[in-house]
Every structure is written in C-alpha cells, then in structure tokens.
Design a protein around this motif. Structure first.
Motif, PDB file in Angstrom:
ATOM      1  N   ALA A  12      63.539  47.678   8.876  1.00  0.00           N
ATOM      2  CA  ALA A  12      62.851  49.372   9.209  1.00  0.00           C
ATOM      3  C   ALA A  12      62.166  48.780  10.604  1.00  0.00           C
ATOM      4  O   ALA A  12      62.288  49.375  11.585  1.00  0.00           O
ATOM      5  CB  ALA A  12      62.232  49.975   8.276  1.00  0.00           C
ATOM      6  N   LEU A  13      61.195  48.103  10.877  1.00  0.00           N
ATOM      7  CA  LEU A  13      60.150  47.221  11.744  1.00  0.00           C
ATOM      8  C   LEU A  13      60.968  46.832  12.318  1.00  0.00           C
ATOM      9  O   LEU A  13      61.244  47.381  13.807  1.00  0.00           O
ATOM     10  CB  LEU A  13      59.248  46.148  10.875  1.00  0.00           C
ATOM     11  N   HIS A  15      64.159  47.654  13.757  1.00  0.00           N
ATOM     12  CA  HIS A  15      64.581  49.277  13.867  1.00  0.00           C
ATOM     13  C   HIS A  15      64.544  49.246  14.969  1.00  0.00           C
ATOM     14  O   HIS A  15      64.236  49.351  16.215  1.00  0.00           O
ATOM     15  CB  HIS A  15      65.287  49.440  13.058  1.00  0.00           C
ATOM     16  N   ALA A  16      62.810  50.158  14.485  1.00  0.00           N
ATOM     17  CA  ALA A  16      61.665  50.700  15.447  1.00  0.00           C
ATOM     18  C   ALA A  16      61.504  49.752  16.442  1.00  0.00           C
ATOM     19  O   ALA A  16      61.339  50.309  17.079  1.00  0.00           O
ATOM     20  CB  ALA A  16      60.314  51.211  14.299  1.00  0.00           C
ATOM     21  N   THR A 151      56.820  55.051  11.533  1.00  0.00           N
ATOM     22  CA  THR A 151      57.419  53.538  10.217  1.00  0.00           C
ATOM     23  C   THR A 151      56.424  53.525   9.877  1.00  0.00           C
ATOM     24  O   THR A 151      55.287  53.236   9.828  1.00  0.00           O
ATOM     25  CB  THR A 151      57.972  52.297  11.226  1.00  0.00           C
ATOM     26  N   GLU A 152      57.124  53.529   8.839  1.00  0.00           N
ATOM     27  CA  GLU A 152      55.864  52.864   7.745  1.00  0.00           C
ATOM     28  C   GLU A 152      55.376  51.697   7.265  1.00  0.00           C
ATOM     29  O   GLU A 152      56.117  50.407   7.911  1.00  0.00           O
ATOM     30  CB  GLU A 152      56.079  53.085   6.196  1.00  0.00           C
ATOM     31  N   ARG A 154      55.198  47.905   5.565  1.00  0.00           N
ATOM     32  CA  ARG A 154      55.667  47.101   5.067  1.00  0.00           C
ATOM     33  C   ARG A 154      55.014  46.036   4.530  1.00  0.00           C
ATOM     34  O   ARG A 154      54.158  44.762   5.244  1.00  0.00           O
ATOM     35  CB  ARG A 154      57.181  46.442   5.447  1.00  0.00           C
TER      36      ARG A 154
END
Length: 183
Positions: A12-13, A15-16, A151-152, A154
């Motif tokens: 996720a990070l 990708h962001a 983003t959240e 992690r």
C-alpha cells in the motif's frame, strides 16, 4: 559487498509513493521495487567474519514494530557542485521507528570495528524516489507542493539487512536476511 539495514515497505505504501512518479519532467525516477527506508548504512564489508558479527548484532535486537506514516515530499539539495537534487517522501518519526533505528545503530557500532562507518548523523526517515538534475527554484517548489495520496499508517513486522548492488540501469537492493520484530 555494500550493506545497509532498512525497512521494506508494504504494498500500500509502495503504491502511494509510486503515484508521485512522473510529476516533474527531467527526473530520474527510481523504480518502486527499490523503495525502502534506510535505518543504518554499513558500507563495504569484505571480511566474512564481519558479516557474521553484523548478523549476530542484528539478531539480538528486540523492538516494537514501527508504524510508518507518510509525511510529505521533500528534497535534499547537494553539497557537491552539479550533483542532482534527491527527491524523497518523508515518514513521520514515530517513537517506535526512532527507537528501532537507535538500537540498530548502537548494535552495529559495537559489532563493526573502529574502521567501519559509524553513521551517527541526524536521522530523517525518508524514502528516496528520484533524482533531479539542475532544477530551478520553481520546479523545486512545485515538487514540494505535491499532495500525497491518502494512505493509512502501516505496521512493519521486520527489518532487513540489504546488499546494495550497482547496475548500469540503477541500483538493486538484495535482501540478505530479515529480522522479525515483536511487541
């Protein structure tokens, strides 16, 4: 071999951060598979016994898994003439991240003889994503005003010993060993 200790980033990070690529012309963007957060640069290790000492020092570290939160874009301007600016995305300096970094630094400073690189400079948690040749002030400001994708935070469950391998088309970072983190 050239070694460093760092954190691999969750998808996720990655990708962001990768979404920021292409926002400026004339930037040598690094591929997302190279993104990492360096905790400690070790440098050249030529003796096998030293690699074993490094492994033992890292294996002994006990720390709470850090929480990574993206904190915005930034850049480092070079001190050498004609060197490129380094574009990066910052990570908030969470207490668990700072504690882990300090434990890694102290452990490695004990394991590496006085001739090794001590790496005690100020730690600014970041992920390098590109290099910009001869930027003007407007381009710098445009980069610094870039909005990060939402983003959240992690939690990162391990840290990694990496080997840095130089290729003609850029660096490659090979994970040599993962060291789990426990609550």
């Amino acid at each position: 071999m050239r070694l460093f200790v760092g954190l691999e980033l969750p998808p996720a990070l990655l990708h962001a951060i990768g979404e920021l690529r292409g926002g400026l012309p004339d930037v040598a963007w690094l591929p997302p598979e190279t993104y990492h957060l360096t905790l400690h640069f070790i440098g050249a290790v030529t003796h096998p016994h030293l690699l074993e000492e490094i492994h033992h020092a890292l294996s002994a570290i006990r720390a709470t898994p850090p929480v990574l939160r993206l904190d915005g874009p930034g850049l480092f301007t070079p001190t050498r003439p004609n060197a490129p600016d380094t574009l990066w995305v910052g990570c908030a300096p969470d207490d668990t991240l700072m504690t882990l970094r300090e434990k890694v630094r102290k452990g490695l400073n004990r394991a590496i003889p006085a001739g090794g690189e001590r790496n005690s400079r100020h730690f600014a948690p970041h992920v390098t994503i590109g290099r910009m040749e001869r930027p003007d002030q407007a381009r710098r400001q445009r980069w610094l005003a870039t909005t990060l994708p939402a983003t959240e935070a992690r939690t990162i469950g391990h840290f990694t010993l990496f080997q840095s391998i130089r290729h003609t088309d850029g660096p490659f970072y090979e994970p040599l060993e993962h060291y789990p983190l426990h609550f």
